[in-house]
Motif scaffolding. Sequence first.
Motif, PDB file in Angstrom:
ATOM      1  N   VAL A   1     -25.960 -88.456  10.275  1.00  0.00           N
ATOM      2  CA  VAL A   1     -24.459 -88.507   9.918  1.00  0.00           C
ATOM      3  C   VAL A   1     -23.557 -88.475  11.067  1.00  0.00           C
ATOM      4  CG1 VAL A   1     -22.640 -87.219   8.808  1.00  0.00           C
ATOM      5  CG2 VAL A   1     -24.575 -87.647   7.602  1.00  0.00           C
TER       6      VAL A   1
ATOM      7  N   GLY B   1     -23.375 -91.673  13.307  1.00  0.00           N
ATOM      8  CA  GLY B   1     -22.624 -92.743  12.903  1.00  0.00           C
ATOM      9  C   GLY B   1     -23.183 -93.685  11.932  1.00  0.00           C
ATOM     10  N   LEU B   2     -24.373 -92.990  11.050  1.00  0.00           N
ATOM     11  CA  LEU B   2     -25.044 -93.665  10.104  1.00  0.00           C
ATOM     12  C   LEU B   2     -23.903 -94.152   9.080  1.00  0.00           C
ATOM     13  CD1 LEU B   2     -27.725 -93.994   8.519  1.00  0.00           C
ATOM     14  CD2 LEU B   2     -27.114 -91.736   7.126  1.00  0.00           C
ATOM     15  N   ASN B   3     -23.988 -95.228   8.506  1.00  0.00           N
ATOM     16  CA  ASN B   3     -23.083 -95.580   7.363  1.00  0.00           C
ATOM     17  C   ASN B   3     -23.765 -96.253   6.320  1.00  0.00           C
ATOM     18  OD1 ASN B   3     -23.479 -98.151   8.669  1.00  0.00           O
ATOM     19  ND2 ASN B   3     -21.102 -98.408   9.389  1.00  0.00           N
ATOM     20  N   PHE B   4     -25.205 -96.222   6.321  1.00  0.00           N
ATOM     21  CA  PHE B   4     -25.768 -96.825   5.342  1.00  0.00           C
ATOM     22  C   PHE B   4     -27.267 -96.231   5.277  1.00  0.00           C
ATOM     23  CE2 PHE B   4     -28.367 -99.905   2.602  1.00  0.00           C
ATOM     24  CZ  PHE B   4     -27.261-100.490   1.746  1.00  0.00           C
TER      25      PHE B   4
ATOM     26  N   LYS C   1     -24.472 -86.693  -2.079  1.00  0.00           N
ATOM     27  CA  LYS C   1     -23.543 -85.703  -2.269  1.00  0.00           C
ATOM     28  C   LYS C   1     -22.583 -85.766  -1.461  1.00  0.00           C
ATOM     29  CE  LYS C   1     -24.569 -81.344  -1.266  1.00  0.00           C
ATOM     30  NZ  LYS C   1     -25.213 -80.005  -1.076  1.00  0.00           N
ATOM     31  N   ILE C   2     -22.722 -86.050  -0.017  1.00  0.00           N
ATOM     32  CA  ILE C   2     -21.756 -86.105   0.762  1.00  0.00           C
ATOM     33  C   ILE C   2     -21.181 -87.525   1.135  1.00  0.00           C
ATOM     34  CG2 ILE C   2     -22.244 -84.120   2.005  1.00  0.00           C
ATOM     35  CD1 ILE C   2     -23.394 -85.742   4.326  1.00  0.00           C
ATOM     36  N   ALA C   3     -21.678 -88.537   0.378  1.00  0.00           N
ATOM     37  CA  ALA C   3     -21.318 -90.075   0.960  1.00  0.00           C
ATOM     38  C   ALA C   3     -19.986 -90.314   0.771  1.00  0.00           C
ATOM     39  CB  ALA C   3     -22.001 -90.690  -0.267  1.00  0.00           C
ATOM     40  N   ASP C   4     -19.388 -89.903  -0.070  1.00  0.00           N
ATOM     41  CA  ASP C   4     -17.781 -90.585  -0.378  1.00  0.00           C
ATOM     42  C   ASP C   4     -16.989 -89.721   0.756  1.00  0.00           C
ATOM     43  OD1 ASP C   4     -18.143 -88.527  -2.031  1.00  0.00           O
ATOM     44  OD2 ASP C   4     -16.979 -89.248  -3.617  1.00  0.00           O
ATOM     45  N   LYS C   5     -17.198 -88.285   1.002  1.00  0.00           N
ATOM     46  CA  LYS C   5     -16.732 -87.932   1.923  1.00  0.00           C
ATOM     47  C   LYS C   5     -16.806 -88.301   3.445  1.00  0.00           C
ATOM     48  CE  LYS C   5     -17.950 -83.529   0.880  1.00  0.00           C
ATOM     49  NZ  LYS C   5     -18.527 -82.213   0.962  1.00  0.00           N
ATOM     50  N   THR C   6     -18.083 -88.894   3.455  1.00  0.00           N
ATOM     51  CA  THR C   6     -18.262 -89.493   4.881  1.00  0.00           C
ATOM     52  C   THR C   6     -18.059 -90.820   5.224  1.00  0.00           C
ATOM     53  OG1 THR C   6     -20.618 -89.113   4.368  1.00  0.00           O
ATOM     54  CG2 THR C   6     -19.773 -87.471   5.784  1.00  0.00           C
ATOM     55  N   GLY C   7     -17.716 -91.524   4.036  1.00  0.00           N
ATOM     56  CA  GLY C   7     -17.879 -93.157   4.155  1.00  0.00           C
ATOM     57  C   GLY C   7     -19.002 -93.676   4.352  1.00  0.00           C
ATOM     58  N   ILE C   8     -20.138 -93.129   3.700  1.00  0.00           N
ATOM     59  CA  ILE C   8     -21.646 -93.750   4.105  1.00  0.00           C
ATOM     60  C   ILE C   8     -21.779 -94.195   2.504  1.00  0.00           C
ATOM     61  CG2 ILE C   8     -23.914 -92.996   4.131  1.00  0.00           C
ATOM     62  CD1 ILE C   8     -23.157 -90.960   5.974  1.00  0.00           C
ATOM     63  N   VAL C   9     -22.409 -95.507   2.584  1.00  0.00           N
ATOM     64  CA  VAL C   9     -23.077 -95.977   1.479  1.00  0.00           C
ATOM     65  C   VAL C   9     -24.145 -95.485   1.333  1.00  0.00           C
ATOM     66  CG1 VAL C   9     -23.699 -98.260   0.239  1.00  0.00           C
ATOM     67  CG2 VAL C   9     -21.594 -98.130   1.523  1.00  0.00           C
ATOM     68  N   VAL C  10     -24.782 -94.872   0.045  1.00  0.00           N
ATOM     69  CA  VAL C  10     -26.184 -94.274  -0.166  1.00  0.00           C
ATOM     70  C   VAL C  10     -26.618 -94.976  -1.445  1.00  0.00           C
ATOM     71  CG1 VAL C  10     -27.186 -92.330  -0.913  1.00  0.00           C
ATOM     72  CG2 VAL C  10     -25.513 -91.989   0.869  1.00  0.00           C
TER      73      VAL C  10
END
Lengths: 285, 580
Positions: free
Chosen positions: B217, B220-223, B241-250
């Motif tokens: 994270v 710079g992970l984003n996927f 759990k933290i995907a939308d906070k951090t802008g990561i597509v999980v």
Amino acid sequence: MIEKDFNTSYKPSWCPGCGNFGIFIALKNALVELNIKPENVLLVAGVGCSGNGVNFLKAYGWHSLHGRALPTAVGAKLANKDLTVIVMAGDGDGYGEGMAHFIHAVRGNTNITYITHDNQLYALTTGQAAPTTDKGTQTKSTPGGLIEEKANPITLALSSGGSFVARGFSGDATHLKELLKKAILHQGFSLVDVFQPCVTFNKVNTFKYFFDRLYNLDKKEGYTTNDVLAAYKEAMVWGDKIAYGLFYEDKRPSYDKYLPQLNGPALVKRPMKVRNIEQLLKEFA
Amino acid sequence: MENKKNNLTWKIGGEAGFGIKSAGMMFGKIFMRAGYEVFDYTEYPSIIRGGHNTYQLLVDTRPVNSINKKIDILVALNQNTIEQNFSELNVGGVLIYDSDKAKILPAKLAKAQITGLGIPLTTLAKEAGGEVMRNVMSLGASLALIGQSLDIANKIVKENFSRKGEVVVTNNIKALKIGFDFVTANFKGQFMCQLLTRPANNNILITANEALALGAVAGGLNFYAAYPMTPSSTILHYLAKIADKTGIVVKHAEDEISVANMALGASHVGARAMIGTSGGGFSLMTETLGLVGLTETPLVMVDVQRPGPATGLPTWTEQGDLQFMLHAAQGDFPRIIMAPGDATEAYQMGHQALNWADMYQLPVIILSDKLIAEGNTTIPKFDTKNIKINRGKILTVEQLRKIKEYRRYKVVPDGISPRTLPGMANGFFIANSDEHDPYGFSNEDSQNRIEQVDKRYRKLEQFAKTMSQPLVYGNPKAKKTVVFWGSNKGVILDSYVNLPDKIKSKLRIMQYQYLWPFPAEFTKHILNNSKEILLIENNSNAQLGNLIAQETGIVIKNKLLKYDGRPFFREDIISALKNF
Ligand SMILES: Cc1ncc(C[n+]2csc(CCOP(=O)(O)OP(=O)(O)O)c2C)c(N)n1
Ligand code: SF4
């Protein structure tokens, strides 16, 4: 833009008269008419005769593994929603090796276009039975006649929540072009299963076979594309008559619309910085 | 006070559903906040209700990353825990048990020199608001025994239950106190496990799975895509759990095949992508691993090992996938394989792997295992000071404009041909699962094939020049060398610290963080200058040993191998090092 803008220097390796040509002409013209630039197209191909076409259409190409084109396309679209993502796969590729991906991609409704080159057999491997081969057909792998029932991509898509379910015919390129334009514009997962006669290995499902049987749903009186049961009924017709055209369409939101993190610019167009993780560390302290 | 100790091992056991793990985690956090170092270890079968679950916690005044087989306090919430784990108690230890549910003969206690503390936990917990609170009540009892106050415990319990509402919090705090008071009133004398006090510190309590995820994270992970499989699932859970906070597509995809291809699609268009699984899922990803290699698309793949083959022992630990990672997928292509030894290394590898994948355009495999992936440990809080993002060679649109004919797979001296991303004008190419020419077009020529294979391998040679060499601990000049990789770091180094100086001075310990490309020269240098070598691995056929033999010709005969699904205990290693 003109059709030639989508040509590459690579000479098509398909047999003369192959149904794949019609699909490619229709696709190029659809892209031209929609004014989509080649660099904004990601063409994800499966492995088979159809997949070889990735060499003959100028766009960003991804020649996937056999059966795996769909998940690749879904990932690409989620990461860059600005691309027009088009998937083309054979019926063996898409409904055999890739059947599970197909059902789940339909369910997920990512905004991509799925064109299946349905020649009702495995062509590149010289003519074995495919999931869409008619029961009883003798092929190299089924000399005693195919025992399994034929899979029906249209009803499968309908029952999995398909939001755009259509069938085209490579012998009617103008109709196909219009259908592909609609499919590309559709904001969700669009299936266009295309009858693509294989002139070399399929001696039954020929161009003539389809000319004799096909009727165009788009022209059928009283047919609306928002009635899933009516679509089902038409999709079950198989024999002397076969329907093509748009079976069903709805406007349910595509997958990305449910992800707040995908609001705003495409994922890959945001600046990539070292993330501050101070807040995240609190739960571990 | 002579009877104050540096460390203590506490264990709680009962059926799945009794709240064994959640109580254990709270206990661990209590000690972390008090300034202690802890490491935890869970044993549980692959079922949701019933079965025998245990949570073991080592509390220490020094950093710990391993467990003892022997324990000081056993909390038995049922009879089965007494049957299964009583024999693990040290002489002088204490058995706390729910006297409503379990019993033990005084003679047995006397013979083993164990103090039995029967507490009617069921009755008391029901009075306090519910039988489920037996676990929390036993924490209060344990704290009284060790001579700790309830101050921190009250806070932790509150934090833990706050999302369940006021009543639950109040009841659990009451339960803590009841347990505490019961022991204060009924346990006479001083227990041997009073701990030396510690100043508070800036530690966190975290697993290697969470640490790895956080590293990625930060980097710079984003996927991230995955399909649930123990013991990798908590990476998915945490990132989701933290995907939308951090802008990561999980994405939890339909299977591991889809997982790998989705991530690859995302990476192809420019995302920083990672996937995670255990060996069984990796088997399904194997097909895609080759595609990553051939298309030269960056991808980080995490294999959190559990004992195989097949479904194997789903919730246990082993290092049985090394040879699989080295050889997975048909054909020859370069890959990087790295193995974290603990949560701190997992954090570092989480962001480093993303850089290596981008810089060398190849698959990077992180090989972890259940012991550290699910074991919580106290470590200094992570920072991001030393993290840099390096995306490798990606052309800009301006650069592309100046290139007459772009060739994605251009044959270049270092093998690393600049990438373009879909959407860039003039940057067309085909990422092709067929062998291809420099443009990406399918090509079956002999000369082209050789050039492309060689070009791909040159990337690995480039990486090998800069990668870090194995770590050496202990006396660097010693002639007795211990060799290991991965999660055995904790138990080996913890045991080493506890050895007499006389033995310590004769030992050096070599840890492989990078297993491929293999650091052959370094290995030869160390091993050829050793009189005796001991290889320690958590598998049955010495997979690192085989790799060393393959790459250096050095065959290590002296091996300590364990493959019963359990990690090495300190007792195993201490005796091996003493006899070595
Ligand atoms: C995993 C895997 N299995 C088998 C093959 C061999 N194979 C290549 S194409 C193909 C079938 C192609 O049939 P279809 O998808 O219908 O495409 P068509 O050639 O008819 O266009 C097969 C089995 C392969 N490439 N990969
Ligand atoms: S074998 Fe069939 S599908 Fe393949 S190129 Fe020839 S006609 Fe087309």
